[in-house]
Design a protein around this motif. Structure first.
Motif, PDB file in Angstrom:
ATOM      1  N   GLN A 109      20.382  47.103 -37.631  1.00 58.55           N
ATOM      2  CA  GLN A 109      21.069  46.272 -38.616  1.00 58.55           C
ATOM      3  C   GLN A 109      20.750  46.858 -39.982  1.00 58.55           C
ATOM      4  OE1 GLN A 109      20.221  42.079 -38.572  1.00 58.55           O
ATOM      5  NE2 GLN A 109      21.291  41.727 -40.481  1.00 58.55           N
ATOM      6  N   GLU A 110      21.732  47.452 -40.630  1.00 60.88           N
ATOM      7  CA  GLU A 110      21.509  48.109 -41.905  1.00 60.88           C
ATOM      8  C   GLU A 110      22.031  47.295 -43.078  1.00 60.88           C
ATOM      9  OE1 GLU A 110      23.082  52.064 -41.669  1.00 60.88           O
ATOM     10  OE2 GLU A 110      21.594  52.682 -40.197  1.00 60.88           O
ATOM     11  N   ARG A 111      22.858  46.308 -42.821  1.00 62.03           N
ATOM     12  CA  ARG A 111      23.429  45.511 -43.908  1.00 62.03           C
ATOM     13  C   ARG A 111      22.563  44.283 -44.133  1.00 62.03           C
ATOM     14  NH1 ARG A 111      27.376  41.672 -45.617  1.00 62.03           N
ATOM     15  NH2 ARG A 111      28.764  42.594 -47.163  1.00 62.03           N
ATOM     16  N   PHE A 112      22.018  44.168 -45.336  1.00 60.65           N
ATOM     17  CA  PHE A 112      21.176  43.036 -45.699  1.00 60.65           C
ATOM     18  C   PHE A 112      22.017  41.776 -45.858  1.00 60.65           C
ATOM     19  CE2 PHE A 112      19.811  40.317 -49.174  1.00 60.65           C
ATOM     20  CZ  PHE A 112      18.577  39.908 -48.723  1.00 60.65           C
ATOM     21  N   THR A 113      21.567  40.659 -45.325  1.00 59.04           N
ATOM     22  CA  THR A 113      22.183  39.362 -45.561  1.00 59.04           C
ATOM     23  C   THR A 113      21.090  38.378 -45.931  1.00 59.04           C
ATOM     24  OG1 THR A 113      22.028  38.750 -43.228  1.00 59.04           O
ATOM     25  CG2 THR A 113      24.101  39.736 -43.952  1.00 59.04           C
ATOM     26  N   GLY A 114      21.457  37.376 -46.710  1.00 58.84           N
ATOM     27  CA  GLY A 114      20.497  36.361 -47.113  1.00 58.84           C
ATOM     28  C   GLY A 114      20.340  36.298 -48.620  1.00 58.84           C
ATOM     29  N   SER A 115      19.398  35.488 -49.053  1.00 54.45           N
ATOM     30  CA  SER A 115      19.131  35.301 -50.473  1.00 54.45           C
ATOM     31  C   SER A 115      18.388  36.512 -51.035  1.00 54.45           C
ATOM     32  CB  SER A 115      18.293  34.050 -50.698  1.00 54.45           C
ATOM     33  OG  SER A 115      19.001  32.918 -50.275  1.00 54.45           O
ATOM     34  N   PHE A 116      18.627  36.792 -52.297  1.00 55.41           N
ATOM     35  CA  PHE A 116      17.928  37.882 -52.960  1.00 55.41           C
ATOM     36  C   PHE A 116      17.633  37.493 -54.400  1.00 55.41           C
ATOM     37  CE2 PHE A 116      22.438  38.636 -53.516  1.00 55.41           C
ATOM     38  CZ  PHE A 116      22.544  38.879 -54.873  1.00 55.41           C
ATOM     39  N   ARG A 117      16.673  38.224 -54.976  1.00 60.80           N
ATOM     40  CA  ARG A 117      16.293  38.009 -56.369  1.00 60.80           C
ATOM     41  C   ARG A 117      15.663  39.297 -56.884  1.00 60.80           C
ATOM     42  NH1 ARG A 117      13.789  33.140 -59.322  1.00 60.80           N
ATOM     43  NH2 ARG A 117      12.566  34.155 -60.918  1.00 60.80           N
ATOM     44  N   ARG A 118      16.224  39.858 -57.931  1.00 64.26           N
ATOM     45  CA  ARG A 118      15.670  41.047 -58.588  1.00 64.26           C
ATOM     46  C   ARG A 118      15.279  40.654 -60.005  1.00 64.26           C
ATOM     47  NH1 ARG A 118      16.651  46.403 -56.656  1.00 64.26           N
ATOM     48  NH2 ARG A 118      15.004  46.836 -58.136  1.00 64.26           N
ATOM     49  N   VAL A 119      14.099  41.044 -60.417  1.00 64.59           N
ATOM     50  CA  VAL A 119      13.613  40.768 -61.764  1.00 64.59           C
ATOM     51  C   VAL A 119      13.350  42.107 -62.434  1.00 64.59           C
ATOM     52  CG1 VAL A 119      11.836  39.653 -63.148  1.00 64.59           C
ATOM     53  CG2 VAL A 119      12.607  38.579 -61.026  1.00 64.59           C
ATOM     54  N   ILE A 120      13.946  42.290 -63.609  1.00 64.35           N
ATOM     55  CA  ILE A 120      13.838  43.541 -64.346  1.00 64.35           C
ATOM     56  C   ILE A 120      13.195  43.249 -65.699  1.00 64.35           C
ATOM     57  CG2 ILE A 120      15.137  45.448 -65.372  1.00 64.35           C
ATOM     58  CD1 ILE A 120      17.396  44.531 -63.274  1.00 64.35           C
ATOM     59  N   GLU A 121      12.109  43.952 -65.996  1.00 65.51           N
ATOM     60  CA  GLU A 121      11.458  43.787 -67.295  1.00 65.51           C
ATOM     61  C   GLU A 121      12.240  44.590 -68.327  1.00 65.51           C
ATOM     62  OE1 GLU A 121       7.114  44.285 -69.442  1.00 65.51           O
ATOM     63  OE2 GLU A 121       7.349  44.824 -67.336  1.00 65.51           O
ATOM     64  N   LEU A 122      12.694  43.903 -69.375  1.00 61.25           N
ATOM     65  CA  LEU A 122      13.474  44.550 -70.422  1.00 61.25           C
ATOM     66  C   LEU A 122      12.544  45.087 -71.508  1.00 61.25           C
ATOM     67  CD1 LEU A 122      16.343  41.934 -70.746  1.00 61.25           C
ATOM     68  CD2 LEU A 122      16.468  44.175 -69.657  1.00 61.25           C
ATOM     69  N   PRO A 123      12.937  46.170 -72.185  1.00 59.38           N
ATOM     70  CA  PRO A 123      12.116  46.676 -73.281  1.00 59.38           C
ATOM     71  C   PRO A 123      12.117  45.695 -74.463  1.00 59.38           C
ATOM     72  CG  PRO A 123      14.124  47.986 -73.031  1.00 59.38           C
ATOM     73  CD  PRO A 123      14.105  46.994 -71.920  1.00 59.38           C
ATOM     74  N   GLN A 124      11.161  45.841 -75.364  1.00 60.29           N
ATOM     75  CA  GLN A 124      11.022  44.914 -76.483  1.00 60.29           C
ATOM     76  C   GLN A 124      12.232  44.915 -77.404  1.00 60.29           C
ATOM     77  OE1 GLN A 124       7.328  45.869 -78.402  1.00 60.29           O
ATOM     78  NE2 GLN A 124       6.148  44.589 -76.999  1.00 60.29           N
ATOM     79  N   GLN A 125      12.957  46.018 -77.484  1.00 58.39           N
ATOM     80  CA  GLN A 125      14.107  46.073 -78.384  1.00 58.39           C
ATOM     81  C   GLN A 125      15.332  45.333 -77.841  1.00 58.39           C
ATOM     82  OE1 GLN A 125      12.749  48.949 -77.058  1.00 58.39           O
ATOM     83  NE2 GLN A 125      14.342  50.432 -76.578  1.00 58.39           N
TER      84      GLN A 125
END
Length: 146
Positions: A97-113
């Motif tokens: 099974q290569e296709r992901f299913t379900g809930s997801f959450r990605r958090v990206i730290e942004l630069p100060q500017q």
């Protein structure tokens, strides 16, 4: 002429061994080019003089099911990817099974500017494009020599 016979599929045994080793060492990628396990959606991040550009590759997701937010310098992309595959009956044994299913959450730290008041998001052809403007004070400017 001799024929070799293996009681089990040798490649499936190697795959099983690789999965066990990955689980043993905490799921670290096997090389620098390997993607992080369960990292969905995959993202590209770049910058221009005026903005930080983020592209999340999320095909097959209804844009109304996506949630994008910024809080304390963190950009969060969350949602759910539903299965589109037909239900398998009891006699079907799934072995890949290569296709992901379900809930997801990605958090990206942004630069100060990054300026949280200057954010635009659009979803086109399975790609969520997010543009975060930069603060005026952080943009490059020419200095006049006197």
């Amino acid at each position: 002429m001799s024929d070799l016979y293996f009681a089990t599929d040798l490649f499936s045994q190697f795959d099983r061994l690789q999965q066990q080793m990955s689980a043993l060492f905490g799921g670290f990628p096997s090389s620098i080019r390997s993607s992080r396990l369960a990292a969905f959606p995959q993202i590209n991040i770049g910058t221009t003089d005026d903005s930080i550009e983020i592209v999340a590759f999320a095909p097959g997701i209804d844009p109304s099911q996506l949630d994008v937010s910024i809080d304390k310098g963190l950009l969060t992309i969350a949602g759910e990817r539903k299965s589109i595959a037909p239900e398998a009956d009891e006699s079907t044994r799934q072995y890949a099974q290569e296709r992901f299913t379900g809930s997801f959450r990605r958090v990206i730290e942004l630069p100060q500017q990054a300026d949280p008041d200057k954010v635009e998001a659009r979803y086109t052809n399975g790609c969520l494009s997010i543009s975060v403007g930069k603060r005026e004070s952080s943009k490059p400017r020419a200095i006049a020599i006197q």
